[in-house]
Design an enzyme around this catalytic site. Structure first.
Site, mmCIF file in Angstrom:
data_model
loop_
_atom_site.group_PDB
_atom_site.id
_atom_site.type_symbol
_atom_site.label_atom_id
_atom_site.label_comp_id
_atom_site.label_asym_id
_atom_site.label_seq_id
_atom_site.Cartn_x
_atom_site.Cartn_y
_atom_site.Cartn_z
ATOM 1 N N SER A 35 0.851 -1.199 0.000
ATOM 2 C CA SER A 35 0.000 0.000 0.000
ATOM 3 C C SER A 35 0.879 1.239 0.000
ATOM 4 C CB SER A 35 -0.872 0.026 1.252
ATOM 5 O OG SER A 35 -0.084 0.312 2.393
ATOM 6 N N ASP A 36 0.366 2.347 -0.521
ATOM 7 C CA ASP A 36 1.051 3.608 -0.253
ATOM 8 C C ASP A 36 0.989 3.831 1.262
ATOM 9 O OD1 ASP A 36 2.374 6.014 -0.419
ATOM 10 O OD2 ASP A 36 1.167 6.783 -2.064
ATOM 11 N N CYS A 37 1.889 4.700 1.772
ATOM 12 C CA CYS A 37 2.069 4.725 3.219
ATOM 13 C C CYS A 37 0.835 5.273 3.923
ATOM 14 C CB CYS A 37 3.359 5.446 3.553
ATOM 15 S SG CYS A 37 4.732 4.459 2.910
ATOM 16 N N ASP A 38 0.205 4.366 4.671
ATOM 17 C CA ASP A 38 -1.044 4.628 5.393
ATOM 18 C C ASP A 38 -2.290 4.627 4.506
ATOM 19 O OD1 ASP A 38 0.035 4.571 7.918
ATOM 20 O OD2 ASP A 38 0.333 6.733 8.039
ATOM 21 N N SER A 39 -2.198 4.033 3.314
ATOM 22 C CA SER A 39 -3.398 3.919 2.466
ATOM 23 C C SER A 39 -4.546 3.202 3.172
ATOM 24 C CB SER A 39 -3.094 3.122 1.192
ATOM 25 O OG SER A 39 -2.582 3.928 0.188
#
Ligand SMILES: *[C@@H]1O[C@H](CO)[C@@H](O)[C@H](O)[C@H]1NC(C)=O
Ligand SMILES: *[C@@H]1O[C@H](CO)[C@@H](O)[C@H](O)[C@H]1NC(C)=O
Ligand SMILES: *[C@@H]1O[C@H](CO)[C@@H](O)[C@H](O)[C@H]1NC(C)=O
Ligand SMILES: *[C@@H]1O[C@H](CO)[C@@H](O)[C@H](O)[C@H]1NC(C)=O
Ligand SMILES: *[C@@H]1O[C@H](CO)[C@@H](O)[C@H](O)[C@H]1NC(C)=O
Ligand SMILES: *[C@@H]1O[C@H](CO)[C@@H](O)[C@H](O)[C@H]1NC(C)=O
Ligand SMILES: *[C@@H]1O[C@H](CO)[C@@H](O)[C@H](O)[C@H]1NC(C)=O
Ligand SMILES: *[C@@H]1O[C@H](CO)[C@@H](O)[C@H](O)[C@H]1NC(C)=O
Length: 612
Positions: A315-319
């Site tokens: 995931s993108d960071c904290d998606s």
């Protein structure tokens, strides 16, 4: 809006859903993670197990006669549910009783090894790495060999830094989103607006980073060795950051099937199929209502099913957190989000939702162990392909001399030369003959650009060569900034620049923008030069004694039609953000050591593998 002479602008089609969300998501807080510096050589080192007091021979995952998927299964089957959960975030805790060390999955190498990811750091041992031009600049060379060669140089430096305990093996680069509007803040990171060119860039850069010579064509892709692991991001339809209150965390891109196939999917498809990339990252936004990281059609069916990814999806960071807290998708709890994303095919959470909530998700019966084991299998097979378990990669001898080598610094300079674009050259004013131009007025807010040339996702450069440094090699330079910064809020400093222009044989004006104007989380609203920069150019051009050359530093296009029309301005050059050696490259173009009109010209003394 005005059209740019630099780039063809696609029709604005994305900015039509407006969701006000004042909260600025604290992505940077993840940078506070303790850096996971590796202090061991490889996992399955018998002497390591001796020191740990563990019986090496009892661990099937260290048995090199088995296949990587079999070894990964052995490792996963030994873990408890809570141990499994603790490996599913970018900070994987490891499992002491199995001799499995912690690993930080997050490193970045967009245009050189970067310290944006906490898996990588610079210090006394490795004070810097070669900072190549930003991708939009390098892409403008249209030179596929160059793209691959830079990937090879970057992965050599990354491996050397890994050997020195200063970097990871998994790099979340390149960014291959197609630019749909030059005002997008992350234009700098991408190879441009053409899905096919973006895909070709992806393939070449990924192969440069990943391929181990001689094993490019191994047929069992689960065993194909990796130099470092690369990641194509951010999938999919992600190209708005923060535009008049429309921001990426809650943006819902409405995309037709045709646009999805032709524009948004194409580079990712080429990255997976032609590049054999070992990771893909899903984005923050939604596509047609569904968060990309929770969409089984995008992840499981398309990336893994249709394209055949051999690797992991991150995931993108904290998606995943964004799904719950910003998009409020289906009023999800954290457990709902874990279940939806795991089932959709997401393997790794850059963040803490997976490590914190996977156990409760299983307890609530929302996801089965099979999904968790699949995710872990995808992760460990990649680490095995990297030699993380077995060593013996052939890269062990790389070290300090391989970082910031003369060869790599020359390659960075050459990439900046080849990425430079000549937009105007009336009456063949360029190149300048040094014997005719002994004094140069070098003016404008970027005349002494240093960190601005590095753009974003940079690390610490080996050194820096500003435009003023570069031009000083050819002529006596009179430097005037002309503005206090790129914002150029008043005209106080213009007079000094005019004075320099009046008294020099020629004038080079350096204008443009930087990360204070276009950046991640910062889209532009127009294409104009900021503040009084246009006035600076016009006034200096009016009084200059000799010919005037205008040089633009920017990623997204700038409307310079005023300068195109101005007969006092003889030449215009776009240099992008040209990296640590940018000044030298621009000076070489202005004084004719390199011809920017000749895109296939390769610097004759370059002898790096992969180049012509
Ligand atoms: C090596 O890493 C392990 C696990 O993080 C840690 O416990 C140990 O103290 C480290 N050793 C050194 C010498 O840094
Ligand atoms: C891999 O295949 C490509 C395309 O067929 C070929 O050009 C290349 O030489 C091969 N590489 C190796 C190492 O066999
Ligand atoms: C995850 O758990 C850690 C440790 O309890 C806590 O510090 C952190 O805030 C949690 N993060 C999330 C997103 O729940
Ligand atoms: C080029 O030079 C000629 C001769 O000096 C001049 O007449 C003409 O206007 C110049 N053209 C441009 C575009 O500057
Ligand atoms: C140019 O920039 C560098 C780095 O910011 C700075 O040290 C130097 O003083 C500047 N030169 C001038 C003439 O302002
Ligand atoms: C112009 O900007 C400079 C530097 O920021 C500042 O010192 C000066 O007071 C400003 N002048 C005016 C007229 O606002
Ligand atoms: C530039 O010249 C063209 C053609 O003469 C004209 O249409 C356009 O308005 C001019 N643009 C500017 C910014 O002066
Ligand atoms: C390139 O190599 C040639 C021959 O070795 C040498 O004469 C020349 O100076 C070199 N050029 C540069 C720019 O290093």
């Amino acid at each position: 809006m005005a059209s740019s002479p630099i780039m063809m602008i696609s029709v604005l089609s994305l900015f039509f859903i407006f969701t006000a969300n004042a909260r600025v998501f604290p992505r940077r807080s993840l940078l506070d993670d303790p850096p996971a510096v590796n202090n061991f050589t490889f996992v399955c080192d018998p002497s390591r197990y001796d020191k740990l007091g563990l019986d090496f021979s009892s661990f099937g995952f260290c048995d090199s006669s088995l296949s990587f998927p079999e070894r990964a299964k052995d490792l996963i089957d030994r873990m408890t549910l809570s141990e499994k959960a603790a490996q599913l975030g970018h900070v994987a805790s490891g499992v002491d009783r199995l001799g499995l060390p912690p690993y930080n999955w997050w490193s970045e190498a967009l245009h050189g090894v970067s310290n944006v990811g906490p898996g990588t750091q610079f210090d006394k041992v490795v004070p810097g790495a070669t900072s190549f031009p930003n991708v939009i600049t390098t892409a403008s060379s249209f030179n596929e060999d160059l793209w691959k060669t830079i990937g090879q140089a970057v992965s050599t430096e990354a491996r050397a830094m890994y050997n020195l305990g200063r970097a990871g093996l998994t790099y979340w680069s390149p960014t291959i989103n197609v630019i749909r509007d030059p005002r997008w803040g992350r234009t700098v990171e991408t190879p441009g607006e053409d899905p096919f060119v973006v895909g070709k860039y992806a393939k070449n850069y990924v192969r440069g980073l990943q391929d181990v010579e001689g094993s490019e064509n191994v047929t069992d892709l689960n065993s194909r060795p990796l130099k470092v692991s690369s990641c194509c991001k951010h999938y999919a339809a992600y190209d708005v950051d923060n535009w008049l209150g429309v921001e990426r965390y809650s943006f819902d891109a409405r995309v037709t099937e045709q646009d999805m196939l032709e524009t948004f999917n194409k580079p990712f498809e080429m990255c997976v199929k032609e590049g054999d990339v070992s990771s893909v990252m899903c984005s923050y936004n939604r596509v047609n209502g569904i968060p990309t990281c929770a969409d089984p059609v995008l992840l499981k069916d398309t990336i893994r099913g249709n394209w055949g990814l051999h690797g992991y999806i991150v995931s993108d960071c904290d998606s995943v957190k964004v799904m719950v807290e910003d998009a409020h998708y289906l009023q999800d709890t954290n457990e709902d989000a874990v279940a939806q994303t795991l089932k959709a095919g997401l393997d790794l959470d850059c963040g803490q939702i997976y490590p914190n909530y996977t156990e409760s998700t299983v307890r609530q019966g929302k996801v089965g162990m099979r999904n968790i084991d699949n995710a872990l299998n995808n992760l460990y097979v990649v680490l095995m392909r990297l030699g993380y378990f077995d060593g013996n990669t052939g890269f062990e001898s790389l070290g300090k001399p391989d970082i910031c080598s003369d060869e790599h610094i020359e390659l960075a300079t050459e990439a900046a030369r080849q990425g430079t674009v000549l937009l105007k050259n009336d009456n063949d004013t360029l190149p300048f003959d040094p014997s005719n131009y002994k004094t140069l007025a070098v003016v404008g807010p970027h005349a002494n650009a240093t960190s601005a040339m590095l753009g974003n996702y940079a690390g610490v450069p080996c050194r820096m060569n500003s435009p003023m440094d570069g031009l000083s090699e050819y002529a006596k330079v009179k430097y005037q900034m002309g503005c206090d910064s790129v914002a150029c809020k008043n005209d106080t400093f213009i007079f000094g620049a005019m004075e320099a222009a009046r008294t020099s044989d020629a004038t080079v004006i350096f204008v443009g923008i930087d990360l204070s104007i276009e950046a991640e989380s910062l889209d532009r609203v127009d294409l104009l030069l900021p503040g009084y920069q246009t006035q600076l150019v016009q006034q200096v051009a009016t009084v200059s004694k000799g010919p005037v050359v205008l040089v633009i530093l920017s990623a997204g296009g700038i409307d310079v039609s005023f300068a195109k029309n101005n007969s006092n301005i003889k030449a215009i050059i776009w240099a992008g953000y040209p990296g640590e050696e940018g000044g030298r490259a621009i000076a070489d173009v202005i004084f004719g050591k390199f011809n920017p009109g000749q895109k296939d010209q390769i610097y004759p003394n370059l002898s790096i593998q992969g180049d012509k």
